[in-house]
Design an enzyme around this catalytic site. Structure first.
Site, PDB file in Angstrom:
ATOM      1  N   ARG A  67       0.834  -1.211   0.000  1.00 10.56           N
ATOM      2  CA  ARG A  67       0.000   0.000   0.000  1.00 10.56           C
ATOM      3  C   ARG A  67       0.867   1.258   0.000  1.00 10.56           C
ATOM      4  NH1 ARG A  67      -4.604  -0.665   4.528  1.00 10.56           N
ATOM      5  NH2 ARG A  67      -5.445   1.201   3.578  1.00 10.56           N
ATOM      6  N   ASN A  94      -8.921   7.742   7.059  1.00 15.31           N
ATOM      7  CA  ASN A  94      -7.925   7.296   6.084  1.00 15.31           C
ATOM      8  C   ASN A  94      -6.537   7.202   6.703  1.00 15.31           C
ATOM      9  OD1 ASN A  94     -10.067   7.393   4.409  1.00 15.31           O
ATOM     10  ND2 ASN A  94      -9.440   9.221   3.298  1.00 15.31           N
ATOM     11  N   HIS A 142      -7.772   6.110  12.455  1.00 13.45           N
ATOM     12  CA  HIS A 142      -7.299   4.746  12.198  1.00 13.45           C
ATOM     13  C   HIS A 142      -5.785   4.662  11.993  1.00 13.45           C
ATOM     14  CE1 HIS A 142     -11.661   3.689  10.757  1.00 13.45           C
ATOM     15  NE2 HIS A 142     -11.558   3.786  12.065  1.00 13.45           N
ATOM     16  N   CYS A 147       6.475   0.010  17.685  1.00 11.39           N
ATOM     17  CA  CYS A 147       7.191  -1.142  18.248  1.00 11.39           C
ATOM     18  C   CYS A 147       6.259  -1.939  19.166  1.00 11.39           C
ATOM     19  CB  CYS A 147       8.416  -0.665  19.027  1.00 11.39           C
ATOM     20  SG  CYS A 147       9.319  -2.040  19.769  1.00 11.39           S
ATOM     21  N   CYS A 185      14.859  -0.141  20.563  1.00  8.94           N
ATOM     22  CA  CYS A 185      15.088  -1.352  21.378  1.00  8.94           C
ATOM     23  C   CYS A 185      15.344  -2.601  20.542  1.00  8.94           C
ATOM     24  CB  CYS A 185      13.902  -1.577  22.321  1.00  8.94           C
ATOM     25  SG  CYS A 185      12.443  -2.250  21.498  1.00  8.94           S
ATOM     26  N   GLY A 232     -17.238  10.992   1.632  1.00  7.79           N
ATOM     27  CA  GLY A 232     -16.623   9.777   1.094  1.00  7.79           C
ATOM     28  C   GLY A 232     -16.475   8.639   2.079  1.00  7.79           C
TER      29      GLY A 232
END
Ligand code: OAD
Length: 257
Positions: free
Chosen positions: A77, A109, A126, A134, A158, A195
């Protein structure tokens, strides 16, 4: 052109847009459709990648079972998104942030195109494909500059295994993010829903909250959605055509004063 303007943008909306002080915009995948980003749903179709429906490959369960496969999907993506640009809908929304006393952009989005268009302080419900998080120390890293286009990234702090900093199916939103969006929805006078198929909660609750608090709610979508009935107006069409039209209509009206 003039006739189309009149039929799409009502007098009521023109007047409200001109005097609005506190505006909330909620966007979904459809706002990026004209940039070439495929939507998840719409026109009776569901997105599928390598034979897997998106809600399987983008799920918390898949991440637990097969993190490399989830990264393969997100790396793919990002590779596609790198080549795409904001469209006139993103650009109109970015202009609106300086037009009102208070402006809040809430997006479902993860593509980063609102930022690319110049929007600041975007509430990304989102998450973003452009960040990794991590699993051990929770530290985040920006993937924009990263040359990594394949595999599972490691944490620079880390050395732990990282995951996409995206909310997957079956996962909770990060704490506080929805609450912040809901707070602005409660106090806005105008709310645009652009949308989105409005089937994923809690995001779809934002316009409901705005409407219940007395805001004027406008939907912009080529199709009706479950939210259409609570909206004051549904402008049927493409965001990249309709949003600049709203703004343009008001500018013309103001210039006559
Ligand atoms: P969907 O793919 O569910 O819906 C896209 C909507 O955009 C549909 O209602 C289309 O009719 C509309 N649309 C298509 N082209 C458009 C255009 N040019 N202008 C305006 N609207 C257009 O996308 P979302 O509602 O954003 O979550 O999906 C919500 C969430 O479901 C996503 O954030 C994602 C997905 O699972 C996660 O990844 C966590």
């Amino acid at each position: 052109m003039q006739a189309a303007t009149k039929s799409v943008v009502s007098e009521e909306l023109r007047a409200r847009f001109a005097r609005a002080k506190n505006v909330v915009v909620l966007t979904g995948a459809g706002v990026s459709a004209e940039s070439g980003v495929p939507t998840f749903r719409g026109a009776g179709k569901t997105a599928v990648w390598k034979g897997m429906p998106f809600d399987v490959i983008s799920s918390g369960a898949k991440l637990d079972r097969d993190l490399p496969a989830v990264w393969e999907w997100f790396n793919y993506r990002r590779g596609v998104l790198r080549t795409l640009k904001p469209n006139p809908a993103h650009e109109a929304i970015a202009r609106w942030q300086d037009r009102f006393e208070r402006f809040t952009l809430v997006t479902q989005n993860v593509d980063g195109l609102h930022h690319a268009a110049g929007s600041r302080n975007v509430i990304e419900l989102h998450g973003s494909v452009w960040r990794a998080r991590c699993l051990t120390c929770n530290s985040r890293s920006d993937l924009r500059a990263s040359e990594v286009v394949a595999g599972v990234p490691s944490c620079l702090d880390c050395g732990g295994v990282m995951r996409p900093d995206v909310v997957l199916f079956g996962e909770m939103l990060p704490r506080g993010v929805f609450e912040q969006a809901a707070m602005w929805a409660e106090s806005c006078d105008l709310c645009f829903v652009v949308g989105t198929s409005a089937v994923v909660y809690p995001a779809a609750a934002i316009p409901e909250i705005a409407r219940a608090a007395g805001a004027y709610v406008i939907e912009v979508n080529p199709e009706r959605t479950p939210l259409s009935n609570i909206c004051d107006e549904t402008l049927m069409g493409k965001a990249g055509e309709i949003l600049p039209l709203i703004e343009c209509t008001v500018v013309i009206e103001n210039s006559k004063d």
